[in-house]
Design a protein around this motif. Structure first.
Motif, PDB file in Angstrom:
ATOM      1  N   ARG A 236       0.808  -1.302  -0.092  1.00 21.48           N
ATOM      2  CA  ARG A 236      -0.185   0.193  -0.071  1.00 21.48           C
ATOM      3  C   ARG A 236       0.958   1.365  -0.028  1.00 21.48           C
ATOM      4  NH1 ARG A 236      -4.978   0.573   4.050  1.00 21.48           N
ATOM      5  NH2 ARG A 236      -5.382  -1.278   2.618  1.00 21.48           N
ATOM      6  N   GLU A 237       1.829   1.381   0.855  1.00 17.07           N
ATOM      7  CA  GLU A 237       2.828   2.339   0.938  1.00 17.07           C
ATOM      8  C   GLU A 237       3.500   2.658  -0.424  1.00 17.07           C
ATOM      9  OE1 GLU A 237       4.750   5.896   2.219  1.00 17.07           O
ATOM     10  OE2 GLU A 237       2.670   4.868   2.756  1.00 17.07           O
ATOM     11  N   ALA A 238       3.990   1.345  -1.024  1.00 16.36           N
ATOM     12  CA  ALA A 238       4.904   1.435  -2.234  1.00 16.36           C
ATOM     13  C   ALA A 238       3.981   1.935  -3.273  1.00 16.36           C
ATOM     14  CB  ALA A 238       5.245   0.016  -2.753  1.00 16.36           C
ATOM     15  N   SER A 239       2.511   1.857  -3.178  1.00 10.06           N
ATOM     16  CA  SER A 239       1.712   2.358  -4.507  1.00 10.06           C
ATOM     17  C   SER A 239       1.622   3.765  -4.173  1.00 10.06           C
ATOM     18  CB  SER A 239       0.245   1.469  -4.248  1.00 10.06           C
ATOM     19  OG  SER A 239       0.057   0.334  -4.361  1.00 10.06           O
ATOM     20  N   SER A 240       1.670   4.208  -3.242  1.00 18.18           N
ATOM     21  CA  SER A 240       1.271   5.613  -2.578  1.00 18.18           C
ATOM     22  C   SER A 240       2.742   6.404  -3.054  1.00 18.18           C
ATOM     23  CB  SER A 240       1.252   5.831  -1.170  1.00 18.18           C
ATOM     24  OG  SER A 240       0.949   7.076  -0.923  1.00 18.18           O
ATOM     25  N   LEU A 241       3.836   5.725  -2.974  1.00 15.48           N
ATOM     26  CA  LEU A 241       5.088   6.584  -3.362  1.00 15.48           C
ATOM     27  C   LEU A 241       5.312   6.377  -4.769  1.00 15.48           C
ATOM     28  CD1 LEU A 241       7.697   4.956  -0.540  1.00 15.48           C
ATOM     29  CD2 LEU A 241       6.741   7.447  -0.964  1.00 15.48           C
ATOM     30  N   LEU A 242       5.240   5.337  -5.267  1.00 13.88           N
ATOM     31  CA  LEU A 242       5.038   5.240  -7.220  1.00 13.88           C
ATOM     32  C   LEU A 242       4.071   6.309  -7.837  1.00 13.88           C
ATOM     33  CD1 LEU A 242       5.823   1.600  -7.393  1.00 13.88           C
ATOM     34  CD2 LEU A 242       7.504   3.312  -7.179  1.00 13.88           C
ATOM     35  N   MET A 243       3.007   6.545  -7.260  1.00 18.63           N
ATOM     36  CA  MET A 243       1.920   7.414  -7.789  1.00 18.63           C
ATOM     37  C   MET A 243       2.305   8.623  -8.064  1.00 18.63           C
ATOM     38  SD  MET A 243      -0.434   5.676  -9.224  1.00 18.63           S
ATOM     39  CE  MET A 243      -1.477   7.016  -9.671  1.00 18.63           C
TER      40      MET A 243
ATOM     41  N   PRO B  28      15.539   1.063 -12.057  1.00 23.15           N
ATOM     42  CA  PRO B  28      16.354   1.609 -10.799  1.00 23.15           C
ATOM     43  C   PRO B  28      15.751   2.679 -10.196  1.00 23.15           C
ATOM     44  CG  PRO B  28      17.801   1.290 -12.888  1.00 23.15           C
ATOM     45  CD  PRO B  28      16.030   1.000 -13.238  1.00 23.15           C
ATOM     46  N   GLU B  29      15.265   3.533 -11.022  1.00 26.45           N
ATOM     47  CA  GLU B  29      14.603   4.708 -10.160  1.00 26.45           C
ATOM     48  C   GLU B  29      13.348   4.419  -9.159  1.00 26.45           C
ATOM     49  OE1 GLU B  29      12.066   8.969 -11.048  1.00 26.45           O
ATOM     50  OE2 GLU B  29      13.151   7.906 -12.741  1.00 26.45           O
ATOM     51  N   ILE B  30      12.634   3.541  -9.688  1.00 27.09           N
ATOM     52  CA  ILE B  30      11.692   2.927  -8.746  1.00 27.09           C
ATOM     53  C   ILE B  30      12.100   2.069  -7.558  1.00 27.09           C
ATOM     54  CG2 ILE B  30       9.718   1.079  -8.618  1.00 27.09           C
ATOM     55  CD1 ILE B  30       8.759   1.924 -11.446  1.00 27.09           C
ATOM     56  N   MET B  31      13.188   1.471  -7.801  1.00 31.04           N
ATOM     57  CA  MET B  31      13.556   0.486  -6.612  1.00 31.04           C
ATOM     58  C   MET B  31      14.373   1.437  -5.606  1.00 31.04           C
ATOM     59  SD  MET B  31      15.207  -2.779  -8.647  1.00 31.04           S
ATOM     60  CE  MET B  31      15.344  -3.644  -7.241  1.00 31.04           C
ATOM     61  N   ASP B  32      15.302   2.463  -6.145  1.00 28.38           N
ATOM     62  CA  ASP B  32      15.745   3.186  -4.935  1.00 28.38           C
ATOM     63  C   ASP B  32      14.897   4.294  -4.403  1.00 28.38           C
ATOM     64  OD1 ASP B  32      18.335   2.779  -5.952  1.00 28.38           O
ATOM     65  OD2 ASP B  32      18.406   4.415  -7.288  1.00 28.38           O
ATOM     66  N   LYS B  33      13.562   4.491  -5.049  1.00 23.87           N
ATOM     67  CA  LYS B  33      12.563   5.391  -4.328  1.00 23.87           C
ATOM     68  C   LYS B  33      11.814   4.665  -3.355  1.00 23.87           C
ATOM     69  CE  LYS B  33       8.759   8.352  -5.273  1.00 23.87           C
ATOM     70  NZ  LYS B  33       9.310   9.631  -4.737  1.00 23.87           N
ATOM     71  N   LEU B  34      11.685   3.279  -3.517  1.00 19.47           N
ATOM     72  CA  LEU B  34      11.014   2.345  -2.503  1.00 19.47           C
ATOM     73  C   LEU B  34      12.056   2.065  -1.281  1.00 19.47           C
ATOM     74  CD1 LEU B  34       9.123   0.003  -4.874  1.00 19.47           C
ATOM     75  CD2 LEU B  34       8.225   1.603  -3.507  1.00 19.47           C
TER      76      LEU B  34
ATOM     77  N   ILE C  48      11.119   0.716   2.250  1.00 17.86           N
ATOM     78  CA  ILE C  48      10.334  -0.482   2.027  1.00 17.86           C
ATOM     79  C   ILE C  48      11.406  -1.367   1.200  1.00 17.86           C
ATOM     80  CG2 ILE C  48       8.501  -1.054   0.255  1.00 17.86           C
ATOM     81  CD1 ILE C  48       7.136   1.459   0.665  1.00 17.86           C
ATOM     82  N   LYS C  49      11.201  -2.717   1.706  1.00 17.94           N
ATOM     83  CA  LYS C  49      12.009  -3.473   1.181  1.00 17.94           C
ATOM     84  C   LYS C  49      10.952  -4.226  -0.138  1.00 17.94           C
ATOM     85  CE  LYS C  49      13.813  -5.022   5.641  1.00 17.94           C
ATOM     86  NZ  LYS C  49      14.086  -6.334   6.598  1.00 17.94           N
ATOM     87  N   ILE C  50      12.057  -4.545  -0.868  1.00 17.69           N
ATOM     88  CA  ILE C  50      11.700  -5.235  -2.334  1.00 17.69           C
ATOM     89  C   ILE C  50      11.793  -6.697  -2.236  1.00 17.69           C
ATOM     90  CG2 ILE C  50      11.861  -5.276  -4.847  1.00 17.69           C
ATOM     91  CD1 ILE C  50      12.790  -2.456  -4.519  1.00 17.69           C
ATOM     92  N   ARG C  51      10.673  -7.490  -2.242  1.00 20.02           N
ATOM     93  CA  ARG C  51      10.959  -8.798  -2.197  1.00 20.02           C
ATOM     94  C   ARG C  51      10.952  -9.700  -3.632  1.00 20.02           C
ATOM     95  NH1 ARG C  51       6.348  -9.226   2.476  1.00 20.02           N
ATOM     96  NH2 ARG C  51       7.773  -8.613   4.016  1.00 20.02           N
ATOM     97  N   ALA C  52      10.266  -8.911  -4.586  1.00 15.32           N
ATOM     98  CA  ALA C  52      10.342  -9.610  -5.882  1.00 15.32           C
ATOM     99  C   ALA C  52      10.002  -8.460  -6.910  1.00 15.32           C
ATOM    100  CB  ALA C  52       9.385 -10.907  -6.180  1.00 15.32           C
ATOM    101  N   VAL C  53      10.570  -8.726  -8.195  1.00 17.43           N
ATOM    102  CA  VAL C  53      10.263  -7.736  -9.245  1.00 17.43           C
ATOM    103  C   VAL C  53      10.511  -8.494 -10.480  1.00 17.43           C
ATOM    104  CG1 VAL C  53      12.803  -7.031  -9.484  1.00 17.43           C
ATOM    105  CG2 VAL C  53      11.221  -5.414 -10.073  1.00 17.43           C
TER     106      VAL C  53
END
Length: 280
Positions: free
Chosen positions: A194-201, A229-235, A240-245
């Protein structure tokens, strides 16, 4: 829908014109202009391949010489020349489907209706049927095709409509429908979706976010390989930890899910893809 358009069921409302003929007032003219390949096989098991086509031609009062020439032409088209005198009961499923297509083309219809013509066929036979459909279309026949195979709709169609509970919810060319989702799709599983969605929007390059079973899908309007890369840095900067992409181009499956909100295989869904490879 197929039953109404092929005059098997009466219209309740609206107006339809097929090959220049009004469906309500000129049903006989419509029937003279169309061919049909039903979802279920309807071949007489005790007739040969040639007899099936001959009989259909006689029903439409085709002259003998024209009828015989057309039979030879169609058997060549669907590669059944060697089976012309074989009873249909001895044909494989793919051969029977090809014979059904040949029968639908016997009278040179201006419009050919095909109701899930490749259902139950193996992948190799499906591809061969696709080749026949494309060839028929190139020869000038408009094809109205219903299918639940997204790749089939994508490969064959000039124009696609998705029908949900009797209503057309979106129509367009395959590339238009896919491009509407963005240039790329980025699937993410994170520690806080949910927080990841808010940041990416907040990114101008993110067109939208769609929830997935375990993560989210970001629809982006630029090449995702450069944006990832920009998306991963922002998260990560947001804690926010990225578990899969995963990164992919939009497909017709993605289009279907986007507009209906559910997978085609979801329990209780009744969705139809109407693929219309119109005359080119």
């Amino acid at each position: 829908m197929i039953n109404i358009l092929t005059t098997l069921l009466p219209m309740q409302k609206g107006r339809v014109t097929i090959a220049g003929h009004d469906l309500r007032t000129e049903p006989e003219k419509v029937r003279e202009s169309i061919g049909i390949v039903f979802q279920e096989l309807t071949l007489d098991r005790d007739m040969t391949v040639r007899e099936i086509l001959e009989y259909h031609g006689r029903l439409y009062s085709m002259p003998k010489a024209q009828r015989q020439a057309r039979v030879d032409e169609l058997l060549s088209l669907v590669e059944l020349e060697a089976k012309r005198d074989v009873l249909t009961r001895y044909l494989s499923g793919g051969m029977k489907r090809r014979l059904e297509i040949a029968r639908g083309l016997m009278t040179r219809p201006r419009v050919l209706f095909m109701d899930e013509p490749t259902i139950g066929l193996d992948p190799q036979t499906r591809i061969r049927i696709w080749d026949y459909v494309k060839d028929i279309n190139r020869q000038g026949t408009t094809i109205f095709l219903t299918t639940h195979y997204m790749d089939e709709a994508d490969q064959l169609s000039n124009r696609i409509s998705i029908i949900d509970h009797g209503e057309i919810i979106v129509t367009g060319k395959p590339w238009e429908l896919k491009n509407a989702l963005g240039e790329d799709l980025i699937y993410l599983e994170t520690s806080d979706n949910r927080e990841a969605s808010s940041l990416l929007m907040k990114l101008d390059t993110v067109k939208g976010i769609r929830d997935k079973a375990k993560g989210i899908i970001a629809m982006v309007n630029m090449d995702g390989t450069y944006l990832l890369p920009e998306i991963m840095d922002k998260l990560r900067n947001g804690g926010i930890k990225i578990r899969a992409v995963n990164l992919k181009k939009p497909s017709m499956d993605d289009v279907f899910v986007h507009y209906t909100g559910r997978e085609l295989r979801d329990t209780g869904t009744e969705k139809t893809i109407v693929a219309k490879p119109g005359r080119r």
